[in-house]
Design a protein around this motif. Structure first.
Motif, PDB file in Angstrom:
ATOM      1  N   SER A   1      10.716   2.074 -13.393  1.00  0.00           N
ATOM      2  CA  SER A   1      10.074   2.021 -14.713  1.00  0.00           C
ATOM      3  C   SER A   1       9.876   0.574 -15.147  1.00  0.00           C
ATOM      4  O   SER A   1      10.756  -0.271 -14.952  1.00  0.00           O
ATOM      5  N   ALA A   2       8.700   0.293 -15.700  1.00  0.00           N
ATOM      6  CA  ALA A   2       8.385  -1.085 -16.079  1.00  0.00           C
ATOM      7  C   ALA A   2       7.448  -1.105 -17.274  1.00  0.00           C
ATOM      8  O   ALA A   2       6.591  -0.225 -17.415  1.00  0.00           O
TER       9      ALA A   2
ATOM     10  N   SER B   1      -3.568   1.498  -2.787  1.00  0.00           N
ATOM     11  CA  SER B   1      -2.311   1.275  -3.494  1.00  0.00           C
ATOM     12  C   SER B   1      -2.286   2.109  -4.772  1.00  0.00           C
ATOM     13  O   SER B   1      -3.225   2.825  -5.077  1.00  0.00           O
ATOM     14  N   THR B   2      -1.183   1.993  -5.524  1.00  0.00           N
ATOM     15  CA  THR B   2      -1.026   2.694  -6.801  1.00  0.00           C
ATOM     16  C   THR B   2      -1.199   4.202  -6.615  1.00  0.00           C
ATOM     17  O   THR B   2      -2.033   4.843  -7.247  1.00  0.00           O
TER      18      THR B   2
ATOM     19  N   GLU C   1       0.831  -1.197   0.000  1.00  0.00           N
ATOM     20  CA  GLU C   1       0.000   0.000   0.000  1.00  0.00           C
ATOM     21  C   GLU C   1       0.871   1.255   0.000  1.00  0.00           C
ATOM     22  O   GLU C   1       2.083   1.187  -0.175  1.00  0.00           O
ATOM     23  N   ARG C   2       0.249   2.409   0.172  1.00  0.00           N
ATOM     24  CA  ARG C   2       0.933   3.690  -0.056  1.00  0.00           C
ATOM     25  C   ARG C   2       2.156   3.888   0.834  1.00  0.00           C
ATOM     26  O   ARG C   2       3.163   4.453   0.401  1.00  0.00           O
ATOM     27  N   THR C   3       2.075   3.455   2.083  1.00  0.00           N
ATOM     28  CA  THR C   3       3.218   3.622   2.989  1.00  0.00           C
ATOM     29  C   THR C   3       4.433   2.880   2.459  1.00  0.00           C
ATOM     30  O   THR C   3       5.543   3.424   2.394  1.00  0.00           O
ATOM     31  N   ALA C   4       4.224   1.627   2.068  1.00  0.00           N
ATOM     32  CA  ALA C   4       5.323   0.824   1.531  1.00  0.00           C
ATOM     33  C   ALA C   4       5.803   1.385   0.195  1.00  0.00           C
ATOM     34  O   ALA C   4       7.012   1.396  -0.096  1.00  0.00           O
ATOM     35  N   GLU C   5       4.862   1.861  -0.632  1.00  0.00           N
ATOM     36  CA  GLU C   5       5.237   2.464  -1.913  1.00  0.00           C
ATOM     37  C   GLU C   5       6.131   3.673  -1.699  1.00  0.00           C
ATOM     38  O   GLU C   5       7.139   3.852  -2.397  1.00  0.00           O
TER      39      GLU C   5
ATOM     40  N   PHE D   1       4.019   6.947  -7.006  1.00  0.00           N
ATOM     41  CA  PHE D   1       4.535   5.619  -7.343  1.00  0.00           C
ATOM     42  C   PHE D   1       4.300   5.315  -8.823  1.00  0.00           C
ATOM     43  O   PHE D   1       5.211   4.898  -9.541  1.00  0.00           O
ATOM     44  N   LEU D   2       3.084   5.570  -9.286  1.00  0.00           N
ATOM     45  CA  LEU D   2       2.739   5.274 -10.673  1.00  0.00           C
ATOM     46  C   LEU D   2       3.537   6.146 -11.642  1.00  0.00           C
ATOM     47  O   LEU D   2       3.929   5.681 -12.717  1.00  0.00           O
ATOM     48  N   ARG D   3       3.806   7.391 -11.264  1.00  0.00           N
ATOM     49  CA  ARG D   3       4.571   8.288 -12.139  1.00  0.00           C
ATOM     50  C   ARG D   3       5.981   7.766 -12.386  1.00  0.00           C
ATOM     51  O   ARG D   3       6.555   7.993 -13.452  1.00  0.00           O
ATOM     52  N   GLU D   4       6.542   7.082 -11.402  1.00  0.00           N
ATOM     53  CA  GLU D   4       7.891   6.520 -11.572  1.00  0.00           C
ATOM     54  C   GLU D   4       7.870   5.255 -12.425  1.00  0.00           C
ATOM     55  O   GLU D   4       8.863   4.917 -13.064  1.00  0.00           O
TER      56      GLU D   4
END
Length: 293
Positions: free
Chosen positions: A146-147, A160-161, A131-135, A165-168
Motif C-alpha cells: 500500500s502506498a 506493467s501495473t 513488468e508483470r512477472t516481477a510484480e 499488483f495495483l489492487r495491493e
C-alpha cells in the motif's frame, strides 16, 4: 536519494537541477536497472554530487551508458551495491525497504529495483520498469505494498501495473514518467483505465512537465511545471473547464486536434501533443467539430 536519471542526453539537466537545489552530496544513488533511459543521466549527477552508496541490480552490463556510470562512481571510490529483497535502510527520518527484484530474470526490465519509502503516514512505491512477472513475484513475497504515491511501472506500458499488483497498492496518486510524443504509445489506455478504476489521481510528464511531490509526513502535495489543473486521465464525464487547459491533442490519422477533455480523443498511439492552438494549426491540423478547441 536520487533514483534514475533518464538518457545520457539528460545529464546536463540532472546536473543543473541538483545544482539549483544545492544538493552536492547524495546518500544514495539508485540505478533501478541497466537500460540507458534510466541510467544515462546519472553520470551528470556524479559530475556534480558526491555519493555514499550506489544501488543497482547488476555490477556489469554491456553498454556505453553503464560503463560511464561505473567510471564516474570509481572516480569517487564507490562500487555498486546489489541490494537484496527485504533490505531496509534509513533516509533521514524516512525508511526504505527493497521489495524487488525477487530473483534473477532474463528480461532487464524485470531486474528493476523496486522500493518503498515510508515517511510518517505517507508512502511512495518506486517500481522502475518492473513488468508483470516481477510484480507477481513481489506479490507472492507478501509485502505490504500500500502506498500514497505510485511511480507507475515502465512509463505506463501495458506490460506493467497488473490488476493484482495495483489492487495491493491502491495509491491515491500515480505519477507516470513519460516522454511527450514517445514512439511507444506510452502511457497505454489499458494502464490509464486501471488507474481510473483504482480512483488514483494521475500526474504525467508528457502533459505537465516537471512534477514535484512534497510530503510533510501527514499528507502529500503536488506542483507541476504546467497544466496543474489538467485532468490527466479523463473520462467522458470530465468536468475540467477548457479554459483551464493549456494543451491540445492531435490525431495523427485524422489530422484533427482536440481539447484533452474531448470524448473523441484518439487512441494513445495516435496522439500528438501541442502546447498551443496555433502550434496545432501550423502543423496542418484542423479543430475538432465536437469540442471546438
Amino acid at each position: 536519494m536520487l533514483i534514475d536519471g533518464g538518457e545520457a542526453s539528460e545529464s546536463s539537466k540532472v546536473y543543473a537541477y541538483l545544482k539549483k537545489l544545492g544538493v552536492n552530496h547524495l546518500d544514495y544513488i539508485v540505478a533501478t536497472h541497466a537500460h540507458s533511459d534510466h541510467i544515462g543521466g546519472l553520470s551528470g549527477a556524479l559530475n556534480y554530487a558526491s555519493v555514499d552508496t550506489a544501488l543497482c541490480p547488476v555490477t556489469s552490463y554491456d553498454s556505453k551508458t553503464f560503463n560511464s556510470f561505473t567510471k564516474y562512481l570509481s572516480q569517487q571510490g564507490v562500487s555498486i551495491t546489489v541490494p537484496e529483497p527485504g533490505d531496509t535502510f534509513s533516509l533521514g527520518s524516512a525508511s526504505v525497504t527493497i521489495l524487488g527484484p525477487q530473483k534473477s530474470y532474463e528480461d532487464t526490465n524485470d531486474t528493476s529495483i523496486v522500493m518503498k519509502v515510508v515517511y510518517g503516514k505517507t508512502s511512495f512505491l518506486f517500481t522502475g520498469d518492473a513488468e508483470r512477472t516481477a510484480e507477481a513475484d513481489i506479490l507472492d513475497a507478501g509485502y505490504n505494498l500500500s502506498a500514497t504515491v505510485l511511480k507507475v511501472g515502465h512509463h505506463g506500458s501495458d506490460t506493467s501495473t497488473s490488476y493484482p499488483f495495483l489492487r495491493e497498492i491502491m495509491p491515491e496518486y500515480a505519477v507516470i514518467q513519460v516522454g511527450k510524443g514517445n514512439s511507444y504509445g506510452h502511457p497505454t489506455e489499458d494502464t490509464l483505465s486501471k488507474l481510473r478504476d483504482a480512483n488514483a489521481k494521475v500526474y504525467r510528464n508528457d502533459l505537465q512537465g516537471t512534477i514535484i511531490c512534497t510530503s510533510d509526513g501527514e499528507e502529500v502535495s503536488f506542483s507541476t511545471e504546467k497544466n496543474e489543473s489538467l485532468q490527466t486521465n479523463p473520462t467522458e464525464t470530465s468536468t475540467t473547464e477548457p479554459n483551464d487547459v493549456g494543451e491540445y491533442i492531435g490525431n495523427k490519422n485524422s489530422k484533427k486536434f482536440h481539447l484533452p477533455t474531448c470524448k473523441n480523443l484518439p487512441a494513445e498511439k495516435n496522439r500528438v501533443f501541442f502546447d498551443s492552438r496555433q502550434e496545432a494549426v501550423d502543423a496542418g491540423f484542423d479543430p475538432c467539430g465536437n469540442c471546438h478547441p
